[in-house]
Design a protein around this motif. Structure first.
Motif, short mmCIF file in Angstrom:
data_model
loop_
_atom_site.label_atom_id
_atom_site.label_comp_id
_atom_site.label_asym_id
_atom_site.label_seq_id
_atom_site.Cartn_x
_atom_site.Cartn_y
_atom_site.Cartn_z
N LYS A 8 119.82 -28.71 -16.54
CA LYS A 8 120.04 -26.67 -16.15
C LYS A 8 119.53 -25.90 -16.61
O LYS A 8 119.57 -26.05 -17.81
CB LYS A 8 121.68 -27.26 -15.92
CG LYS A 8 122.46 -26.11 -15.41
CD LYS A 8 124.07 -25.02 -15.44
CE LYS A 8 123.94 -24.52 -15.10
NZ LYS A 8 126.28 -23.77 -14.78
N LEU A 9 118.71 -24.95 -15.48
CA LEU A 9 118.35 -23.78 -16.59
C LEU A 9 119.75 -22.28 -16.54
O LEU A 9 120.18 -22.62 -16.05
CB LEU A 9 117.28 -23.63 -16.22
CG LEU A 9 115.68 -24.35 -16.21
CD1 LEU A 9 115.04 -23.52 -14.58
CD2 LEU A 9 115.26 -24.76 -16.59
N ALA A 10 119.03 -22.10 -17.96
CA ALA A 10 120.03 -20.61 -18.47
C ALA A 10 118.91 -19.84 -19.03
O ALA A 10 119.43 -18.94 -19.53
CB ALA A 10 120.72 -21.20 -19.79
N PRO A 11 118.53 -18.88 -17.58
CA PRO A 11 117.44 -17.66 -17.91
C PRO A 11 118.48 -16.68 -18.10
O PRO A 11 119.91 -16.59 -17.10
CB PRO A 11 116.86 -17.64 -16.19
CG PRO A 11 117.76 -18.48 -15.46
CD PRO A 11 118.86 -20.06 -16.16
N LEU A 101 103.69 -25.87 -16.80
CA LEU A 101 105.08 -25.83 -17.00
C LEU A 101 105.20 -26.82 -17.53
O LEU A 101 104.66 -28.29 -18.17
CB LEU A 101 106.81 -26.45 -16.10
CG LEU A 101 107.20 -27.00 -16.23
CD1 LEU A 101 108.68 -27.00 -15.26
CD2 LEU A 101 107.86 -28.33 -17.10
N SER A 102 105.04 -26.51 -19.30
CA SER A 102 106.18 -27.12 -20.39
C SER A 102 107.14 -27.55 -21.03
O SER A 102 107.75 -26.31 -21.09
CB SER A 102 104.96 -27.05 -20.89
OG SER A 102 104.39 -25.41 -21.67
N TRP A 103 107.75 -28.01 -21.93
CA TRP A 103 108.58 -28.34 -22.28
C TRP A 103 108.48 -27.78 -24.18
O TRP A 103 107.39 -28.11 -24.57
CB TRP A 103 109.07 -29.41 -22.81
CG TRP A 103 109.44 -30.04 -21.42
CD1 TRP A 103 109.25 -30.56 -20.59
CD2 TRP A 103 111.05 -30.00 -20.61
NE1 TRP A 103 110.05 -31.21 -18.87
CE2 TRP A 103 110.95 -30.30 -19.33
CE3 TRP A 103 111.82 -30.00 -21.27
CZ2 TRP A 103 112.16 -30.09 -18.27
CZ3 TRP A 103 113.44 -29.60 -20.80
CH2 TRP A 103 113.34 -29.68 -19.24
N LYS A 104 109.32 -26.89 -24.45
CA LYS A 104 109.39 -26.83 -25.85
C LYS A 104 110.74 -27.29 -26.55
O LYS A 104 111.66 -26.73 -26.83
CB LYS A 104 109.49 -25.44 -25.89
CG LYS A 104 108.50 -24.24 -25.35
CD LYS A 104 107.32 -24.72 -25.87
CE LYS A 104 105.81 -23.91 -25.01
NZ LYS A 104 104.27 -24.49 -25.17
N GLY A 105 109.80 -28.64 -27.18
CA GLY A 105 111.31 -29.28 -27.86
C GLY A 105 112.27 -29.94 -26.71
O GLY A 105 111.45 -30.07 -25.23
N ILE A 106 113.24 -29.57 -26.93
CA ILE A 106 114.48 -30.00 -25.91
C ILE A 106 115.69 -28.85 -25.84
O ILE A 106 116.11 -29.05 -24.62
CB ILE A 106 115.28 -31.12 -26.91
CG1 ILE A 106 116.44 -31.27 -27.56
CG2 ILE A 106 114.44 -32.43 -26.52
CD1 ILE A 106 116.84 -32.43 -27.96
N LEU A 119 110.13 -18.26 -21.44
CA LEU A 119 110.23 -19.39 -22.02
C LEU A 119 112.25 -19.18 -21.58
O LEU A 119 112.67 -18.53 -21.82
CB LEU A 119 109.98 -19.24 -23.19
CG LEU A 119 110.79 -20.09 -24.68
CD1 LEU A 119 110.05 -21.56 -24.30
CD2 LEU A 119 111.04 -19.40 -25.70
N ILE A 120 112.47 -20.77 -21.38
CA ILE A 120 113.70 -20.34 -20.65
C ILE A 120 114.85 -21.49 -21.11
O ILE A 120 114.41 -22.20 -21.14
CB ILE A 120 113.60 -20.34 -19.20
CG1 ILE A 120 113.37 -19.31 -18.47
CG2 ILE A 120 115.46 -20.64 -18.68
CD1 ILE A 120 112.88 -19.41 -16.56
N PRO A 121 116.03 -20.46 -21.66
CA PRO A 121 116.40 -21.84 -21.84
C PRO A 121 117.58 -23.38 -21.01
O PRO A 121 117.14 -22.92 -20.47
CB PRO A 121 117.81 -21.40 -23.13
CG PRO A 121 117.13 -20.13 -22.90
CD PRO A 121 116.23 -19.89 -21.65
#
Length: 222
Positions: A8-11, A101-106, A119-121
């Motif tokens: 789930k994204l939290a924009p 699309l790339s992941w910044k950590g988890i 950059l979307i949580p």
């Protein structure tokens, strides 16, 4: 083995609007490309890219890689049935690859939109957290009930097949519901008796035809 992990994204409000605008523009481009593919009877991704790439970029303002993904999605849909022109919903899924699309950590994901990279949580549980390191390749951006999700592809090792130590054969029937190879019999007598009772009740109620009988038939349904 491939599996799908839903994250789930939290924009923020602004990020949500940017994602939605990108999704709608992407699917509008797919709809335009579908008309071209159907008119020219073109089910080849390379050929459609040569004829429509610059037009899509100019008309819809998509980035280079989002344009490539739109062409690919359109061709895949057109190939399923070349006798009809595909149409795409405004909020249909957008396929993202590792270039956009790339992941910044988890805790966050960097995703390309019409307004550049955002950059979307992300929000996930223990199950998802334990599998984030297995995400590979394409992820689909999905909009459902006002919320954005990423449907991510996972590489999961094949489970070790279990070696059976014993076997049990089952023969299914009507008079006897099942008989196994050890000789145990599960009779269908009780089931058949109940079936006959309910069939008799339904027949009598249908003959009456009153409102009360119809209400009772509803309760007996199924």
């Amino acid at each position: 083995m491939k599996q799908t992990l839903v994250v789930k994204l939290a924009p923020t409000t602004e990020q949500h609007a940017a994602l939605l605008a990108t999704m709608e523009r992407f699917n509008a481009a797919c709809d335009w490309l579908a008309a071209v593919a159907f008119r020219e009877r073109c089910a080849n991704k390379i050929a459609l890219q040569k004829s429509s790439y610059y037009a899509v970029r100019s008309q819809f303002g998509l980035s280079a890689q989002l344009t490539i993904r739109a062409i690919s999605k359109t061709v895949e849909a057109y190939k399923r049935d070349k006798s009809v022109q595909p149409h795409f919903r405004p909020h249909g899924a957008v396929p993202y690859d590792q270039r956009i699309l790339s992941w910044k950590g988890i805790e966050a994901v960097s995703i390309l939109t019409l307004h550049g990279r955002l950059l979307i949580p992300v929000r996930f549980g223990v199950y998802q957290a334990g599998r984030m390191d297995r995400i590979r390749g394409q992820a689909d951006l999905v909009y459902r009930d006002g919320t954005f999700f990423l449907y991510c592809t996972l590489d999961v090792p094949e489970p070790t097949p279990l070696e059976a130590e014993d076997y049990l054969g089952i023969d299914l029937g009507i008079v006897n519901l099942a008989v196994d190879s050890d000789g145990t019999v599960w009779s269908g007598h009780a089931v058949e008796r109940n079936r006959r009772i309910f069939a008799h009740r339904r027949r009598n109620l249908q003959r009456k035809g009153t409102r009360a009988a119809k209400r009772k038939l509803i309760t007996l349904r199924g």
